[in-house]
Design a protein around this motif. Structure first.
Motif, mmCIF file in Angstrom:
data_model
loop_
_atom_site.group_PDB
_atom_site.id
_atom_site.type_symbol
_atom_site.label_atom_id
_atom_site.label_comp_id
_atom_site.label_asym_id
_atom_site.label_seq_id
_atom_site.Cartn_x
_atom_site.Cartn_y
_atom_site.Cartn_z
ATOM 1 N N GLN A 283 37.491 -14.749 40.832
ATOM 2 C CA GLN A 283 38.304 -15.262 39.720
ATOM 3 C C GLN A 283 38.691 -16.722 39.952
ATOM 4 O O GLN A 283 38.755 -17.511 39.010
ATOM 5 N N GLU B 197 39.494 -16.403 35.414
ATOM 6 C CA GLU B 197 40.150 -15.088 35.455
ATOM 7 C C GLU B 197 39.258 -13.948 34.962
ATOM 8 O O GLU B 197 39.071 -12.954 35.644
ATOM 9 N N LYS B 198 38.708 -14.089 33.748
ATOM 10 C CA LYS B 198 37.928 -12.990 33.159
ATOM 11 C C LYS B 198 36.499 -12.954 33.691
ATOM 12 O O LYS B 198 36.000 -11.898 34.090
ATOM 13 N N LEU C 68 36.106 -11.616 37.248
ATOM 14 C CA LEU C 68 36.179 -10.151 37.317
ATOM 15 C C LEU C 68 34.853 -9.519 36.929
ATOM 16 O O LEU C 68 34.353 -8.617 37.607
#
Length: 452
Positions: free
Chosen positions: A111, A116-117, A120
């Protein structure tokens, strides 16, 4: 290595880290298995890494050599050892690259590197495939080794054949108990025993091979008589080797258990443990792979202990060592999965962190890996397929991509070249190895009946 660290980062090391977590977040982190205990010593890192790395894969290395041949086989083994040591060093270095913050989990580092997304989505699916895949393969390995031990000890003359399914269930029963140890440090005793066992059965595997001597009709040519079989076998063998170097998927989680201060960051004891672990890896892998292939040639089985039948007591003992080792290995790979499951249950679904939540979730996971292992016990094919499909990215080139994204080394510097070479080799491995593994599964499936 051509990396750049800013003045702000250097100055920030002298400042005490600021903890902005709420009381509830602190309580949850103290409950989750990866972050609950940070008092491990450097030797914990050594035997955790040995247990994670020297798994069932070492026993398939002579078989992989028989598919690769002497020249490519030796090259692939040595290059893999060098590349994976380099990428492991990168991960150890990146664990605390942001002052005052620790990337305790592989996906947290992802991340930071990719966002962040996206981080993942890039890391979690691959890491789950590796860890759950390893645990399924270890269910099969544990069951097969128990069956081999039983057949050697009890069935010297003749006795009723017991299904492999039952031995997998016996092996799984141990994990229904051990899976309730709360964190990495609590399984350190199991991991130490597993690390000792791995060195022991590896030594027995090559030692018993030397004792048997070179087979009179030994052949070192490729196993398959057809060109297609040779090519697919070569591809699958690359996956077997990739499977053997799989410890990167738990390395950040292991490092998270080591205490860290600005004066003595965790990377110092962690790296010391990794060096010891990689020396042990070399002592296990190279003799088993090269001596096993030298003695038996292309007639070696996908598990060398199956090829070795005598002396009975020694091979029976080696199979029992394998059982003890894969018990520890299963737990090492299961712990990050437990952490992910429990994080989702507690942080996303807002369930209370209780013992019975852990009891239900962990038993469900063990039951799932047992069921899949009983249903699809294609040991060699599973190694090749999982080895290429998921192990190559997380072990061979994902750390390099993150290193390039975060540190941005100067173009055409040594660091830049090193990382791009690893990425190219890793991507090639990821593409071609699963093809061979999948074909092997299909070939074996033709003669297979479920729950045999």
């Amino acid at each position: 290595m051509g990396t750049h660290v800013s003045d702000d980062q250097i100055n920030a090391y002298s400042k005490p880290p600021v903890d902005n977590r709420t009381a509830e977040e602190k309580a949850i982190d103290a409950w989750l298995p990866i972050t609950s205990s940070r008092n491990a010593k450097w030797w914990y890192s050594a035997f955790h890494n040995v247990t994670a790395m020297v798994g069932a894969g070492v026993l398939s290395l002579p078989y992989a050599m028989s598919q690769l041949g002497w020249g490519p086989g030796v090259a692939v083994m040595v290059i893999s050892w060098i590349i994976t040591l380099y990428t492991l060093w990168q991960m150890v270095e990146m664990h605390e690259m942001v002052p005052g913050k620790r990337f305790d989990r592989y996906h947290e580092l992802g991340q930071h590197a990719f966002g962040e997304k996206l981080g993942l989505w890039i890391v979690v699916p691959q890491q789950l495939v590796v860890e759950v895949g390893v645990d399924i393969v270890y269910m099969v390995t544990g069951g097969k080794s128990l069956k081999k031990f039983h057949d050697l000890v009890k069935c010297q003359d003749k006795c009723k054949d017991i299904k492999l399914t039952y031995f997998i269930m016996i092996f799984a029963s141990v994990h229904f108990v051990l899976s309730h140890l709360p964190n990495f440090n609590s399984i350190s005793g199991v991991s130490l025993a597993a690390a000792v066992m791995s060195l022991s059965y590896s030594t027995i595997a090559w030692g018993a091979s030397v004792d048997k001597g070179v087979k009179s009709d030994v052949q070192y040519g490729y196993r398959s008589s057809t060109t297609a079989g040779t090519v697919f076998g070569f591809f699958g063998a690359l996956g077997d080797v990739a499977f053997a170097y799989a410890g990167h998927n738990v390395v950040l989680e292991i490092q998270a258990t080591i205490p860290s201060t600005p004066e003595k960051p965790s990377k110092i004891p962690m790296w010391r443990g990794v060096i010891v672990a990689y020396i042990v890896v070399a002592l296990c892998y190279f003799p088993v792979a090269f001596i096993g292939f030298w003695m038996f040639g292309n007639s070696v089985d996908d598990n060398i202990l199956i090829t070795l039948n005598k002396p009975v007591w020694l091979i029976a003992m080696a199979n029992m060592f394998v059982v003890v080792h894969v018990i520890g290995s299963y737990q090492i790979y299961a712990m990050p999965v437990f952490d992910m499951i429990e994080t989702v249950l507690v942080k996303k679904l807002r369930l209370k962190p209780t013992w019975y939540l852990r009891f239900i979730s962990r038993n469900t996971y063990v039951a799932f890996t047992m069921f899949v292992g009983m249903t699809f016990p294609f040991f060699g094919g599973l190694l090749g397929f999982f080895g290429g499909f998921a192990f190559a990215p997380t072990t061979y080139f994902l750390p390099c991509i993150m290193w390039l994204a975060i540190y941005k080394p100067r173009k055409f510097s040594l660091s830049w070249f090193s990382n791009w070479i690893c990425i190219i080799l890793g991507v090639l491995l990821m593409v071609i190895a699963p093809i061979g593994g999948l074909r092997q599964i299909i070939v074996q499936a033709k003669t297979y009946s479920f729950y045999s």
